[in-house]
Design a protein around this motif. Sequence first.
Motif, short mmCIF file in Angstrom:
data_model
loop_
_atom_site.label_atom_id
_atom_site.label_comp_id
_atom_site.label_asym_id
_atom_site.label_seq_id
_atom_site.Cartn_x
_atom_site.Cartn_y
_atom_site.Cartn_z
N ASN A 207 147.95 113.50 78.18
CA ASN A 207 149.30 113.87 78.63
C ASN A 207 149.92 112.79 79.50
OD1 ASN A 207 151.31 115.76 78.38
ND2 ASN A 207 150.18 117.40 79.37
N SER A 208 149.08 111.98 80.14
CA SER A 208 149.57 110.94 81.05
C SER A 208 149.85 109.62 80.34
CB SER A 208 148.56 110.70 82.18
OG SER A 208 147.40 110.05 81.67
N PHE A 209 149.40 109.50 79.09
CA PHE A 209 149.60 108.24 78.36
C PHE A 209 151.08 108.00 78.09
CE2 PHE A 209 145.22 108.43 76.06
CZ PHE A 209 144.61 107.94 77.19
N LYS A 210 151.52 106.77 78.30
CA LYS A 210 152.87 106.38 77.88
C LYS A 210 152.82 105.90 76.43
CE LYS A 210 154.90 105.25 82.36
NZ LYS A 210 153.82 105.72 83.22
N TRP B 266 142.74 116.52 78.07
CA TRP B 266 144.15 116.87 77.85
C TRP B 266 145.04 116.21 78.90
CZ3 TRP B 266 147.69 118.59 74.64
CH2 TRP B 266 148.89 119.09 75.14
N ASP B 267 144.62 116.27 80.16
CA ASP B 267 145.41 115.69 81.24
C ASP B 267 145.57 114.17 81.05
OD1 ASP B 267 145.75 118.14 82.45
OD2 ASP B 267 144.08 117.88 83.84
N GLU B 268 144.50 113.53 80.61
CA GLU B 268 144.56 112.07 80.42
C GLU B 268 145.51 111.71 79.28
OE1 GLU B 268 141.54 108.26 79.84
OE2 GLU B 268 140.75 110.19 80.51
N GLU C 287 154.06 123.64 76.68
CA GLU C 287 153.63 122.28 77.02
C GLU C 287 152.87 121.66 75.85
OE1 GLU C 287 150.12 120.40 79.79
OE2 GLU C 287 151.29 122.05 80.65
N LYS D 261 140.20 117.73 81.39
CA LYS D 261 140.44 116.35 81.83
C LYS D 261 140.93 115.47 80.68
CE LYS D 261 136.99 116.49 85.55
NZ LYS D 261 135.67 115.99 85.98
N ASN E 84 143.05 102.46 75.50
CA ASN E 84 143.08 103.60 76.40
C ASN E 84 142.46 104.87 75.83
OD1 ASN E 84 145.10 104.68 74.74
ND2 ASN E 84 146.77 104.19 76.15
#
Length: 355
Positions: free
Chosen positions: A196-199, A192-194, A287, A190, A205
């Motif tokens: 990965n979603s950061f701009k 890593w996914d979070e 990735e 979770k 954040n």
Amino acid sequence: MTPILSNNYYINFQEESYLKLNEFIASNTPSKIFIMVDENTHEHCLPILMEALETSINIEIIEIESGEENKNLDTCSGVWHALTELGADRKSLMINLGGGVITDLGGFVASCFKRGIAFVNIPTTLLSMVDASVGGKTGVDLGVLKNQIGLFSDPEMVLIDTRYLETVTEREICSGLAEIIKYGLSYDIKIWDEINSFKKFNIKNISTLIHRSIEIKNEVVTEDPKENGLRKVLNFGHTLGHAIESYFLESENKEKLTHGEAIAIGMITETYISEKLLNFPIEKLNEIKQLLVKIYGKTIIKKSDYNPIIELLIHDKKNVSGSVNFVLLKDFEKYKFNCKVEKDLLIEALDYYNS
């Protein structure tokens, strides 16, 4: 944020942490308080701490020079002499205010002085908050060999105040982020996914990720305090990463890397090795490389650098009987300890990073 119990001490967060520190000082009445800082935390962080302290006990400030190159026994000797000259005794309290160099070295200094005085750690960088705040590891480097001299010793408490992160550079924030990414790859997808979603990465954040990262490290070190099993998972990316960090630290013609920049390279190369030895999914490998290169850029590692880096691996403190041991991944959250890696594959991994 909820305090986290680690062994016999608490990691406290934000304003609540200063209430706990003041309660501790009031109930234990140390003979003197020594605050160890470097020139950066002296200027930017000490005023925050001094405003929060509520005590009439005499406070002395001990300043050391910043930087990994000063995390050594010579610096310890200087601090021990300063403590002696300033009248420290066994009832003194030492507060270590700074990044991992300060908390590692300060904990070691306190644990050895007069066979041990009480100390409190206040990490001020993201790296020290999510890594050095838990686990009781204290110590210093021996030359360029990281953390060769040290011991396990718990602080009285740890204080986490994210206001201190406003005093450090974006490069330092990214350095600490590498440790959070490590937790995400090896322990909690979770995270890593979070990430990965950061701009864009900023203090707001990642604040919840700080608490979760400390929770994870605490779960691991509470189960395995002396690194006999599960705690080895925390070394993912650090075997090659530490060797690369040490090599760039000792090379006069190379710019020093931050810990996180070196560990990012370690995670890419060790995931490549994982793909070759444990069938880690190749699409996930690519990735990982893509995101880490996006965050940290590419470091130039020449072919002529390979052998000196690999030679430094033999000094890694995790080695047993001269054998280099890696933590590798079978997949996200699925790890394997004590993996042996041949030199040819290490060279391949460095080539993959460079490609």
